[in-house]
Write an enzyme that holds these catalytic residues in place. Sequence first.
Site, PDB file in Angstrom:
ATOM      1  N   ASN A   7      39.711  39.759  61.427  1.00 31.40           N
ATOM      2  CA  ASN A   7      39.065  38.622  60.769  1.00 31.40           C
ATOM      3  C   ASN A   7      40.150  37.655  60.294  1.00 31.40           C
ATOM      4  OD1 ASN A   7      37.813  36.858  59.028  1.00 31.40           O
ATOM      5  ND2 ASN A   7      36.531  38.424  58.050  1.00 31.40           N
ATOM      6  N   CYS A  22      35.625  31.163  55.022  1.00 35.13           N
ATOM      7  CA  CYS A  22      35.569  31.327  56.488  1.00 35.13           C
ATOM      8  C   CYS A  22      34.770  30.236  57.179  1.00 35.13           C
ATOM      9  CB  CYS A  22      34.985  32.693  56.836  1.00 35.13           C
ATOM     10  SG  CYS A  22      35.854  34.039  56.050  1.00 35.13           S
ATOM     11  N   HIS A  45      32.059  32.970  63.854  1.00 37.76           N
ATOM     12  CA  HIS A  45      33.112  33.542  63.006  1.00 37.76           C
ATOM     13  C   HIS A  45      33.246  35.025  63.347  1.00 37.76           C
ATOM     14  CE1 HIS A  45      35.552  34.797  59.793  1.00 37.76           C
ATOM     15  NE2 HIS A  45      34.591  35.279  59.021  1.00 37.76           N
TER      16      HIS A  45
HETATM   17  O1  UT7 Z   1      34.816  36.866  56.619  1.00 41.86           O
HETATM   18  C1  UT7 Z   1      34.694  37.554  55.412  1.00 41.86           C
HETATM   19  C2  UT7 Z   1      33.353  38.080  55.220  1.00 41.86           C
HETATM   20  N1  UT7 Z   1      33.308  39.490  55.150  1.00 41.86           N
HETATM   21  C3  UT7 Z   1      32.565  40.214  55.985  1.00 41.86           C
HETATM   22  O2  UT7 Z   1      31.977  39.695  56.904  1.00 41.86           O
HETATM   23  C4  UT7 Z   1      32.416  41.676  55.746  1.00 41.86           C
HETATM   24  C5  UT7 Z   1      31.000  42.134  56.039  1.00 41.86           C
HETATM   25  N2  UT7 Z   1      30.907  43.568  55.897  1.00 41.86           N
HETATM   26  C6  UT7 Z   1      31.360  44.416  56.863  1.00 41.86           C
HETATM   27  O3  UT7 Z   1      31.864  44.009  57.898  1.00 41.86           O
HETATM   28  C7  UT7 Z   1      31.181  45.896  56.612  1.00 41.86           C
HETATM   29  O4  UT7 Z   1      30.341  46.078  55.499  1.00 41.86           O
HETATM   30  C8  UT7 Z   1      32.536  46.633  56.382  1.00 41.86           C
HETATM   31  C9  UT7 Z   1      33.324  46.685  57.687  1.00 41.86           C
HETATM   32  C10 UT7 Z   1      33.342  45.949  55.307  1.00 41.86           C
HETATM   33  C11 UT7 Z   1      32.241  48.076  55.949  1.00 41.86           C
HETATM   34  O5  UT7 Z   1      31.486  48.735  56.958  1.00 41.86           O
HETATM   35  P1  UT7 Z   1      30.217  49.593  56.558  1.00 41.86           P
HETATM   36  O6  UT7 Z   1      29.709  50.212  57.791  1.00 41.86           O
HETATM   37  O7  UT7 Z   1      29.286  48.666  55.814  1.00 41.86           O
HETATM   38  O8  UT7 Z   1      30.826  50.704  55.638  1.00 41.86           O
HETATM   39  P2  UT7 Z   1      30.450  51.051  54.138  1.00 41.86           P
HETATM   40  O9  UT7 Z   1      31.101  50.059  53.225  1.00 41.86           O
HETATM   41  O10 UT7 Z   1      28.963  51.273  54.025  1.00 41.86           O
HETATM   42  O11 UT7 Z   1      31.158  52.441  53.984  1.00 41.86           O
HETATM   43  C12 UT7 Z   1      30.723  53.596  54.715  1.00 41.86           C
HETATM   44  C13 UT7 Z   1      31.739  54.681  54.507  1.00 41.86           C
HETATM   45  C14 UT7 Z   1      32.160  54.864  53.053  1.00 41.86           C
HETATM   46  O12 UT7 Z   1      32.354  56.244  52.830  1.00 41.86           O
HETATM   47  P3  UT7 Z   1      31.280  57.111  52.019  1.00 41.86           P
HETATM   48  O13 UT7 Z   1      31.164  56.450  50.673  1.00 41.86           O
HETATM   49  O14 UT7 Z   1      30.031  57.008  52.823  1.00 41.86           O
HETATM   50  O15 UT7 Z   1      31.895  58.460  51.998  1.00 41.86           O
HETATM   51  C15 UT7 Z   1      33.476  54.156  52.967  1.00 41.86           C
HETATM   52  O16 UT7 Z   1      34.312  54.678  51.969  1.00 41.86           O
HETATM   53  O17 UT7 Z   1      32.947  54.327  55.215  1.00 41.86           O
HETATM   54  C16 UT7 Z   1      34.049  54.444  54.335  1.00 41.86           C
HETATM   55  N3  UT7 Z   1      35.068  53.490  54.723  1.00 41.86           N
HETATM   56  C17 UT7 Z   1      36.021  53.790  55.614  1.00 41.86           C
HETATM   57  N4  UT7 Z   1      36.289  54.909  56.295  1.00 41.86           N
HETATM   58  C18 UT7 Z   1      37.335  54.897  57.137  1.00 41.86           C
HETATM   59  C19 UT7 Z   1      35.231  52.198  54.325  1.00 41.86           C
HETATM   60  N5  UT7 Z   1      36.293  51.668  54.941  1.00 41.86           N
HETATM   61  C20 UT7 Z   1      36.801  52.638  55.742  1.00 41.86           C
HETATM   62  C21 UT7 Z   1      37.890  52.685  56.627  1.00 41.86           C
HETATM   63  N6  UT7 Z   1      38.123  53.824  57.299  1.00 41.86           N
HETATM   64  N7  UT7 Z   1      38.700  51.630  56.816  1.00 41.86           N
END
Ligand code: UT7
Length: 330
Positions: A285, A115, A255
Amino acid sequence: MVDFGVGILGTGKYLPDKILTNGDLEKMVDTSDEWIVRRTGMKKRHLLDDNTPSYMMGAEAARLAIEDASLTPMDIDLIIVSTETPDYLTPSMSCLIQKDINAENAAAFDVNAACTGFVYALTIARQFIQTGYYNHILIVANEGLSRIVDWESRNTCVLFGDAAGAVVLGKVDKEYGIRESYLASFGNLGHNLTIPCCYISEEDRQKRGAGKERVIWQDGSEVFTFAVRSMAECVKTVVEKANITIEDVDLIIPHQANLRIINGAAKRLGVEDDKISVILQETGNISSASVPVALDMENKKGRLKKGDTVVLVAFGGGLTCGSILLTWGK
Ligand code: UT7
């Protein structure tokens, strides 16, 4: 001592017509519009048709950037394409685009800094013009993330879209153009964001489902923490190098990976929301294309005024990060 600046002469972008909304994703995986908007800020993304090669987006963005620079493809001396999703490993995306736009006088090569690739490519291109080696360089960020997403994984498939952005770089009056740039890499953190290609380690195989060796995988929270910290540090670094203060910056174009990352970095920097370009609600993204696509949107809607101080900043796989501070001269 050179008596000219190196600046952006023209910008262009291409977003495919096909739209994937949060509502569409609700029908594909266990997610909701509410979760996606609250956790990322995204509402829709553009997707390529299965039968269209990804480089077609870059070629279209390139044509628009060259036109915006009041040049022709024959004026281009070098094409640098930033991509982490090439159609082929060879020919490179830059050679595919060269052929498509008939830029017969250009040399061409690709850069992969994920990215952050556009910031890397712009920094490389600047050196060629500063030394007098080339006059006009086309830089394209061309990303077809939909091709490497696991459409059964809600962790990643809601995040990414397809797009290309392009700029033409050339000589400008010495008070305009790129003033400072900063690049960094952290290979020791690379395992947090991976897209295997010609080889896959056992560890990376385990992280993916069977038959999904080529999909993108990331540790979202590790990348999130890196992103907020590195974006703020990258902006501070070029501001300090330019011997100005953050208050002197008119617009930051970051970004577009997550609105919470952008807001987190802005808070660390003490920058108001209206000084930050945000397009991810429209695009998702789009990897290295996000900075040039946002730049083109700001340019075409007249938000950039001659003499404005603009900071471009990105982070991504590698892990990598980087920033550029420029004085807008168009
Ligand atoms: O340019 C590439 C570089 N990449 C990035 O910049 C990504 C950086 N990271 C992020 O933007 C965030 O970490 C994410 C958007 C990927 C994830 O968001 P988060 O708030 O950190 O969620 P999490 O991974 O901590 O997950 C929280 C909960 C989980 O459920 P449990 O285990 O707490 O029951 C996930 O399974 O949210 C759940 N979850 C979802 N729920 C509904 C993860 N994805 C989804 C989804 N819809 N799409």
